[in-house]
Design an enzyme around this catalytic site. Structure first.
Site, PDB file in Angstrom:
ATOM      1  N   GLN A   1      49.016  43.816  41.914  1.00 53.24           N
ATOM      2  CA  GLN A   1      48.086  43.054  41.081  1.00 53.24           C
ATOM      3  C   GLN A   1      48.786  41.914  40.353  1.00 53.24           C
ATOM      4  O   GLN A   1      48.217  40.842  40.155  1.00 53.24           O
ATOM      5  CB  GLN A   1      47.402  43.972  40.069  1.00 53.24           C
TER       6      GLN A   1
ATOM      7  N   HIS B   1      48.818  38.497  41.979  1.00 57.28           N
ATOM      8  CA  HIS B   1      47.566  37.735  42.105  1.00 57.28           C
ATOM      9  C   HIS B   1      47.652  36.404  41.374  1.00 57.28           C
ATOM     10  O   HIS B   1      47.214  35.374  41.887  1.00 57.28           O
ATOM     11  CB  HIS B   1      46.387  38.536  41.545  1.00 57.28           C
TER      12      HIS B   1
ATOM     13  N   GLU C   1      39.639  46.945  35.411  1.00 53.71           N
ATOM     14  CA  GLU C   1      38.994  46.539  36.668  1.00 53.71           C
ATOM     15  C   GLU C   1      39.351  47.549  37.762  1.00 53.71           C
ATOM     16  O   GLU C   1      38.484  48.094  38.438  1.00 53.71           O
ATOM     17  CB  GLU C   1      39.481  45.145  37.053  1.00 53.71           C
ATOM     18  N   HIS C   2      40.641  47.770  37.963  1.00 54.07           N
ATOM     19  CA  HIS C   2      41.142  48.764  38.915  1.00 54.07           C
ATOM     20  C   HIS C   2      41.827  49.878  38.132  1.00 54.07           C
ATOM     21  O   HIS C   2      42.636  49.597  37.241  1.00 54.07           O
ATOM     22  CB  HIS C   2      42.174  48.155  39.874  1.00 54.07           C
TER      23      HIS C   2
ATOM     24  N   ASP D   1      41.087  46.681  48.170  1.00 54.17           N
ATOM     25  CA  ASP D   1      41.078  45.223  48.304  1.00 54.17           C
ATOM     26  C   ASP D   1      40.711  44.785  49.713  1.00 54.17           C
ATOM     27  O   ASP D   1      40.156  43.701  49.900  1.00 54.17           O
ATOM     28  CB  ASP D   1      42.462  44.649  47.961  1.00 54.17           C
TER      29      ASP D   1
ATOM     30  N   HIS E   1      -6.356  41.702  26.165  1.00 52.53           N
ATOM     31  CA  HIS E   1      -5.805  42.819  26.944  1.00 52.53           C
ATOM     32  C   HIS E   1      -6.816  43.978  26.964  1.00 52.53           C
ATOM     33  O   HIS E   1      -7.061  44.594  28.007  1.00 52.53           O
ATOM     34  CB  HIS E   1      -4.488  43.316  26.329  1.00 52.53           C
TER      35      HIS E   1
END
Length: 427
Positions: free
Chosen positions: A255, A258, A322-323, A356, A415
């Site tokens: 990660q 990235h 996230e992960h 991934d 209504h």
């Protein structure tokens, strides 16, 4: 990586802070680009592509000739690997289809729900320091399964004004209807307003840097939906003495490479494991082609020791990764009690890389703590749930009086009248 031992709860917010700029730091730039694209269309797209990507694109839309050329530039080995991933992703997302939900809520009142595809979707595919063709699989495959009729892909061009051939090959394979050589803020603006080259869409998907994330959030002010605020990638690993330190280090680095604004965290109940992982990170880091990027991300990252699993889990839920990788002896404790995570990876032989690329789950996930309120992309992300109802004469008699009383209590006489007229016709 910064080591932190037994942090008190008052310090958690500071320890778990992401290395991201605030929206206020970026919003002015994003708004300026949006206004120009809304006004000048393709001309503004080309201006900002030149400014931000350093390349002039005379033709924004990828041609059929470029697609054919890309097909010859991708190796058979990579094509086969993409096909393997495509099959698994299709199987997992096909299984998410739901049938019509139909209920007679009371006699004569028939209600049902059906799903309909979002007709026009835009896919943002990062292509800067790494051409993320895998993200096309994660977005275009469920878009096609859902039945989206228009799938527009935007990805930034390289310094030759081209898109990486693997991105073009995968987009063509997965049924993307139009591919545009544009990235960053200007891509999101193009999808939001539409230009001569870029179609306006109803919903925008895909990860990106902090500028893309803010641009997507701003797009919602102009009537366009987004999947989630998906920004710089992040990973948290919880591990104890049952974990393999080399495996843990490799996941952290996967990660970290990235981007410089990525963040990775190890939470452990073992000081010995933390020391081993730290050594492994240093050793493996030296072998990476993207070492400088990973080094910068490592500076944002933490090694956190806590005394027991309960404290570890509370800290992890506060972070909302996230992960989330679980490499502990009592993995069921974390599986059962994790509340905030985009995607969970369990055991020593489940690397985050599998999600991934090729296991089948989707890798477009909420970052920056948004796992507390957002899901990752799934089949229903590309669909809308519509409700239907049909009421018979008997049905309106059953619920009519309740509607009249409630409408009158709210002061909405029309209504009430809409029901009263029908009931009177049946007397």
């Amino acid at each position: 990586m910064k080591k932190i031992y037994n942090p008190n709860r008052e310090s958690w917010a500071e320890i778990l802070k992401r290395p991201t700029k605030t929206v206020a730091d970026i919003e002015a730039t994003v708004l300026e680009v949006f206004k120009e694209v809304q006004k000048d269309g393709d001309q503004a797209i080309q201006k900002y592509t030149k400014k931000f990507d350093g390349v002039r694109t005379d033709q924004i839309v990828v041609s059929q000739e470029e697609l054919s050329t890309a097909n010859t530039l991708v190796s058979e080995e990579l094509k086969n690997a993409i096909q393997v991933a495509k099959g698994n992703i299709e199987r997992f997302h096909e299984a998410q289809k739901t049938t019509q939900v139909r209920v007679e809520t009371t006699t004569g009142v028939d209600c049902w729900q059906e799903k309909r595809p979002i007709q026009k979707v835009g896919l943002y595919i990062p292509g800067g320091t790494a051409p993320l063709f895998s993200t096309i699989l994660m977005l275009a495959i469920p878009a096609n399964i859902a039945g989206c009729s228009e799938i527009v892909l935007c990805s930034p061009p390289n310094n030759e004004g081209k898109i990486h051939p693997a991105i073009l090959y995968t987009a063509n394979l997965c049924g993307v209807t139009k591919i545009c050589k544009v990235g960053g803020i200007q891509a999101v603006a193009g999808l939001t307003f539409g230009t001569d080259s870029i179609p306006k869409v109803y919903k925008i998907f895909g990860p990106g840097n902090q500028y893309v994330t803010v641009a997507k959030q701003l797009a919602t002010q102009f009537g366009v939906a987004i999947d989630m605020p998906a920004g710089p990638s992040e990973l948290l690993v919880v591990a104890d003495t049952s974990a393999n330190a080399a495996f843990v280090a490799s996941d952290l680095l996967s990660q970290a490479e990235h981007g410089k604004d990525s963040q990775v965290i190890l939470v452990s109940t073992s000081k010995e494991l933390i020391a081993e992982v730290e050594k492994e990170v240093d050793a493996q880091l030296q072998q990476l082609p993207r070492m400088e990027i990973a080094k910068a991300a490592i500076k944002n990252s933490k090694l956190v020791y806590v005394e027991n699993d309960q404290i570890a889990l509370e800290l992890i839920n506060e972070y909302g990764p996230e992960h989330f990788i679980v490499c502990v002896e009592d993995e069921n404790y974390y599986i059962s009690h994790i509340e905030n995570a985009g995607s969970v990876f369990i055991g020593n032989y489940t690397p985050e890389s599998a999600g991934d690329y090729a296991s089948g789950t989707n890798h477009t996930l909420p970052t920056n703590g948004y796992a507390k309120q957002y899901s990752g992309v799934h089949l229903d992300s590309f669909m809308k749930a519509m409700t239907f109802q049909k009421i018979s004469k008997e049905g309106i008699k059953e619920i009519g009086e309740a509607i009249e009383i409630m409408a009158e209590a709210e002061g909405l006489q029309a209504h009430k009248n809409a029901v009263t007229l029908r009931l009177d016709s049946l007397k």
